[in-house]
Design a protein around this motif. Structure first.
Motif, short mmCIF file in Angstrom:
data_model
loop_
_atom_site.label_atom_id
_atom_site.label_comp_id
_atom_site.label_asym_id
_atom_site.label_seq_id
_atom_site.Cartn_x
_atom_site.Cartn_y
_atom_site.Cartn_z
N LEU A 38 0.84 -1.20 0.00
CA LEU A 38 0.00 0.00 0.00
C LEU A 38 0.88 1.26 0.00
O LEU A 38 2.03 1.22 0.46
CB LEU A 38 -0.92 0.01 1.21
CG LEU A 38 -2.02 -1.07 1.20
CD1 LEU A 38 -2.81 -1.03 2.50
CD2 LEU A 38 -2.94 -0.89 0.01
N PRO A 39 0.34 2.39 -0.50
CA PRO A 39 1.15 3.61 -0.62
C PRO A 39 1.77 4.08 0.68
O PRO A 39 2.87 4.66 0.68
CB PRO A 39 0.15 4.65 -1.16
CG PRO A 39 -0.87 3.83 -1.89
CD PRO A 39 -0.99 2.56 -1.11
N TRP B 188 3.15 1.05 -6.69
CA TRP B 188 2.86 0.75 -8.09
C TRP B 188 3.74 -0.37 -8.61
O TRP B 188 3.32 -1.17 -9.46
CB TRP B 188 3.00 2.00 -8.95
CG TRP B 188 1.80 2.89 -8.87
CD1 TRP B 188 1.68 4.07 -8.22
CD2 TRP B 188 0.52 2.63 -9.45
NE1 TRP B 188 0.41 4.58 -8.36
CE2 TRP B 188 -0.32 3.71 -9.12
CE3 TRP B 188 0.00 1.59 -10.22
CZ2 TRP B 188 -1.65 3.79 -9.52
CZ3 TRP B 188 -1.32 1.66 -10.63
CH2 TRP B 188 -2.14 2.74 -10.28
N ALA B 189 4.98 -0.46 -8.12
CA ALA B 189 5.86 -1.55 -8.53
C ALA B 189 5.25 -2.90 -8.15
O ALA B 189 5.29 -3.86 -8.93
CB ALA B 189 7.24 -1.38 -7.91
N SER B 190 4.69 -2.97 -6.94
CA SER B 190 4.08 -4.23 -6.50
C SER B 190 2.80 -4.54 -7.27
O SER B 190 2.50 -5.69 -7.56
CB SER B 190 3.79 -4.18 -5.00
OG SER B 190 2.76 -3.24 -4.70
N ILE B 191 2.06 -3.49 -7.65
CA ILE B 191 0.83 -3.68 -8.41
C ILE B 191 1.14 -4.20 -9.81
O ILE B 191 0.51 -5.14 -10.31
CB ILE B 191 0.04 -2.35 -8.48
CG1 ILE B 191 -0.55 -2.01 -7.11
CG2 ILE B 191 -1.06 -2.41 -9.53
CD1 ILE B 191 -1.18 -0.64 -7.02
N VAL B 192 2.16 -3.60 -10.46
CA VAL B 192 2.55 -4.05 -11.80
C VAL B 192 3.08 -5.48 -11.73
O VAL B 192 2.82 -6.30 -12.62
CB VAL B 192 3.60 -3.11 -12.40
CG1 VAL B 192 4.11 -3.64 -13.73
CG2 VAL B 192 3.02 -1.72 -12.58
N ILE C 225 12.53 -1.47 -7.38
CA ILE C 225 11.28 -0.88 -6.88
C ILE C 225 10.65 0.04 -7.90
O ILE C 225 9.77 0.82 -7.57
CB ILE C 225 11.51 -0.12 -5.55
CG1 ILE C 225 12.59 0.96 -5.72
CG2 ILE C 225 11.85 -1.07 -4.42
CD1 ILE C 225 12.73 1.86 -4.50
N TYR C 226 11.11 -0.04 -9.12
CA TYR C 226 10.51 0.79 -10.17
C TYR C 226 9.48 -0.02 -10.93
O TYR C 226 9.75 -1.16 -11.34
CB TYR C 226 11.58 1.31 -11.13
CG TYR C 226 11.01 2.33 -12.08
CD1 TYR C 226 10.79 3.64 -11.66
CD2 TYR C 226 10.64 1.97 -13.37
CE1 TYR C 226 10.24 4.58 -12.51
CE2 TYR C 226 10.10 2.90 -14.24
CZ TYR C 226 9.89 4.20 -13.80
OH TYR C 226 9.34 5.12 -14.62
#
Length: 723
Positions: free
Chosen positions: A496-497, A507-511, A593-594
């Motif tokens: 989470l953010p 966003w890295a984890s979401i992608v 982490i990107y």
């Protein structure tokens, strides 16, 4: 005469209670009786003198009801100005601070003394100020003569007598309906009050027919614009309004009933006053234009005008304040109740059901957690569930524990509805305050964020089409028997953010989750269109809803591509700059982490509108628009709103072992199970306990199983117990 001479010569001090004695309530003559407070004019404006008199409610003289908050009435970041303090010092009646504190059942601290029937009653600071205001208005030539009688909860009820308290709370709705009017006391003025009142007066003056002419984005246009429908207000005016609307009064559970049932209401803040109708028009305007999206200090602090000259609002901008839905729903309930007071075409009143009131005003607060149920009983339609089948349920009883009240409320709502939709209103376990509640019982003492999926769009909640078979006997013991289908277990979860200092980590984890999806997506029939990974992602992140439309229209996907572009720019530039100067010697972010957007887009099928080639074309168009000064990301505001409403920092993205993508409560973790429960509407995340029973974690959105698809999967139907 001798008594008056003593009072006139004795300085109001810590010895006053020894002279007069503490107040003792006489029992009410009958069950239908109430007490009214009669204010007695006093030559010494520092001392409040009054009398409590019993009346049969139906025979009571004209009276006003006071609506106020027991504790500090100011926004936490505000403080009365020195001038305001000096102006009121002559009437504040310096009651000593060393008097013994009296802690009331609702948590209010009574430090100040007033004289009632020759005895002393302790009151809170805010009530003392309100009483001074009422007493002074009786003799002021600037304010019309007000009734001498008032109903004030902490004085007119013997708070220490539980039996009386139960009975009086049960008839509070009748009391407020009988009152000639309601006076809302917001507390003393502060440095923001002037701007707040300017906002209310100018907004309320806009004709309602002009509201539709005010665009969503015109909020950021200069105040001197000639657009007729746009109010001539500065951002400082709006910040003052945000500060006012965040006063604790607007968050009290009891004020919903007090305002909704008032024949008329006036609002008083220090020496300033305005009609509730003016505030109502202001809130309705904000709701109609959706400007409540903009009225957040997190957004306003980025406005150039505010950054250059914050003025008195430095502390306000540092606080995370917004208008929020609370005041909007408060006024909406009053408007609905005013309509219900008139008969519809079938000759019936249209009061809201209890369930709707509890859901709508979940944000509200009460010092006594039991009042989060009791405060709405008087507004609810007694001809609807749960009272239609259980007419004597949920009567106020302060002898019951909070756990007993909440569990009983959940039981009667579940049994009267015959469905498990209430389970969607159970808060995340990290937010639970009341201990020892069964996991299927909502903790009404805390706000629910985000709101359940059915508030996003009614079309979402059709995951199960089979009815729930209840067991009222086990429910009484804190166990909920349910039936349904185990879809899968959680395999991976996102960050989470607010769980990482790096802005791109979430966003890295979401992608990464999207990259792990199989293509084609599981559970789809051969005749159905196969959505790409990017489409599954954006539909899941928005719970497949855009601007109240479900499923979300396809153009939402193109907005998502623009959103990715903006994320790319922001994430790439962040390490290259600082608040002081541009520093190109900084190293870029670690690739670990990107977000791997390029990889995800390159995996898109050639026919996908989100493939890498289309993305590069859109990137070139955006960059060219930026150079020409024509590009504005303001159109992404609605998409950001959808993300925030779908989850934001409150829901966690997850992937199941089979490959379903979903979003659920932030407390979910690997190996939790996803279930489709009969009568539940949405899927639910459950956690298996050592004894074989389950704990409810919360509702979930799972792409591809939201429309009853589970009934065609051949999964075994099982019966389990949720504790």
């Amino acid at each position: 005469m001798r008594f008056r001479n003593i009072l006139s010569n004795v300085r109001v001090s810590q010895n006053l209670h020894f002279l007069l004695g503490n107040y003792r309530y006489d029992p009410l003559p009958s069950a239908s009786c109430i007490r009214l407070l009669e204010l007695v004019p006093s030559a010494d404006r520092r001392v409040v003198q009054c009398s409590l008199r019993p009346f049969e409610l139906q025979d009571a003289p004209p009276f006003q009801a006071l609506s106020y908050t027991w504790g500090n009435p100011l926004t936490p970041i505000s403080k009365p100005s020195a001038a305001l303090k000096a102006r009121r010092s002559h009437i504040s009646g310096r009651i000593p601070e060393r008097l013994p504190k009296e802690i009331e059942p609702s948590g209010g601290v009574r430090r100040h003394s007033i004289i009632c029937d020759g005895q002393i009653i302790k009151v809170t600071s805010n009530l003392r100020d309100a009483l001074h205001m009422l007493a002074n208005s009786m003799t002021s030539q600037e304010v019309p003569m007000t009734p001498r009688y008032y109903w004030i909860d902490s004085l007119c009820m013997d708070q220490q007598n539980i039996l009386e308290r139960n009975a009086q709370v049960a008839k509070m709705a009748d009391i407020f309906k009988a009152a000639k009017s309601v006076t809302v006391w917001l507390g003393k003025e502060d440095e923001f009050t002037k701007d707040a009142l300017t906002t209310i007066r100018r907004i309320s003056a806009i004709p309602e027919e002009d509201w539709s002419l005010t665009s969503y984005t015109s909020f950021y246009e200069p105040a001197f614009t000639r657009q007729r429908s746009r109010p001539n207000l500065s951002f400082h005016n709006w910040l003052g309004f945000i500060a006012l609307i965040n006063r604790p009064w607007f968050k009290r559970a009891w004020v919903v009933q007090e305002i909704a049932l008032a024949k008329s209401a006036s609002v008083i803040c220090g020496s300033q006053s305005f009609a509730w109708e003016d505030l109502s028009k202001t809130l309705s305007f904000i709701r109609a234009t959706k400007w409540y999206h903009h009225l957040r200090t997190e957004k306003l602090r980025h406005v150039a005008e505010i950054q250059k000259n914050p003025g008195i609002y430095k502390r306000v901008l540092q606080a995370r304040l917004d208008v929020g839905i609370g005041p909007l729903y408060l006024d909406a309930t009053r408007l609905k109740m005013s309509i219900s007071g008139r008969l519809n075409t079938q000759g019936r009143n249209r009061k809201p059901p209890l369930r709707l009131l509890l859901d709508t005003h979940r944000f509200s607060k009460s010092t006594d957690p039991r009042d989060k149920i009791y405060a709405f009983l008087g507004l609810a339609d007694k001809r609807m569930a749960p009272f239609r089948t259980q007419p004597n349920c949920l009567t106020p009883n302060y002898n019951l524990s909070v756990q007993e009240v909440y569990t009983e409320a959940a039981r009667v709502l579940l049994t009267s509805s015959g469905s498990l939709s209430l389970l969607s209103h159970v808060q995340d376990h990290s937010q639970t305050q009341i201990r020892n509640l069964p996991s299927w019982v909502p903790d009404y003492s805390v706000a629910l964020a985000p709101y359940p999926l059915r508030f996003r769009s009614p079309g979402i909640i059709k995951a199960s089409k089979a009815p729930w078979k209840m067991n009222v006997f086990t429910m009484a013991n804190g166990q909920l028997d349910v039936q349904g289908y185990r879809l899968d277990s959680v395999d991976q979860t996102s960050v989470l953010p607010n769980e990482s200092p790096d802005p791109s980590a979430s966003w890295a984890s979401i992608v990464k989750l999207a990259l792990s999806l199989e293509y084609p997506y599981p559970g789809l029939k051969k005749s159905e269109r196969n959505p790409s990974r990017v489409e599954v992602l954006w539909r899941t992140l928005t719970t497949d809803t855009y601007n109240k439309t479900y499923p979300a229209p396809s153009h939402t996907g193109f907005l998502f591509i623009d959103y990715i572009l903006n994320l790319q720019i922001r994430h790439r530039l962040t390490p290259w700059s600082s608040s002081d100067e541009f520093q190109p010697h900084h190293s870029p972010l670690s690739d670990s982490i990107y977000p791997e957007w390029r990889t995800l887009l390159q995996l898109e099928p050639i026919e996908s509108p989100y493939n890498y080639r289309s993305y590069k074309q859109r990137l070139a168009t955006v960059v060219e628009s930026m150079f020409n000064g024509k590009y504005s990301p303001i159109g992404l505001a609605q998409l950001q709103h959808e993300f925030d409403q779908s989850g934001g920092t409150k829901r966690r993205l997850f992937k199941t072992r089979i490959g379903y993508l979903g979003t659920g409560p932030r407390s979910l973790r690997q190996d939790d199970e996803v279930w489709i429960l009969n009568g539940g509407g949405a899927p639910f995340v459950l956690r298996r306990l050592p004894n074989g029973n389950y704990r409810l974690i919360g509702e979930a959105f799972v792409y591809g199983v939201m429309q009853g698809e589970v009934h065609g999967m051949g999964l075994p139907r099982r019966q389990i117990v949720i504790e």
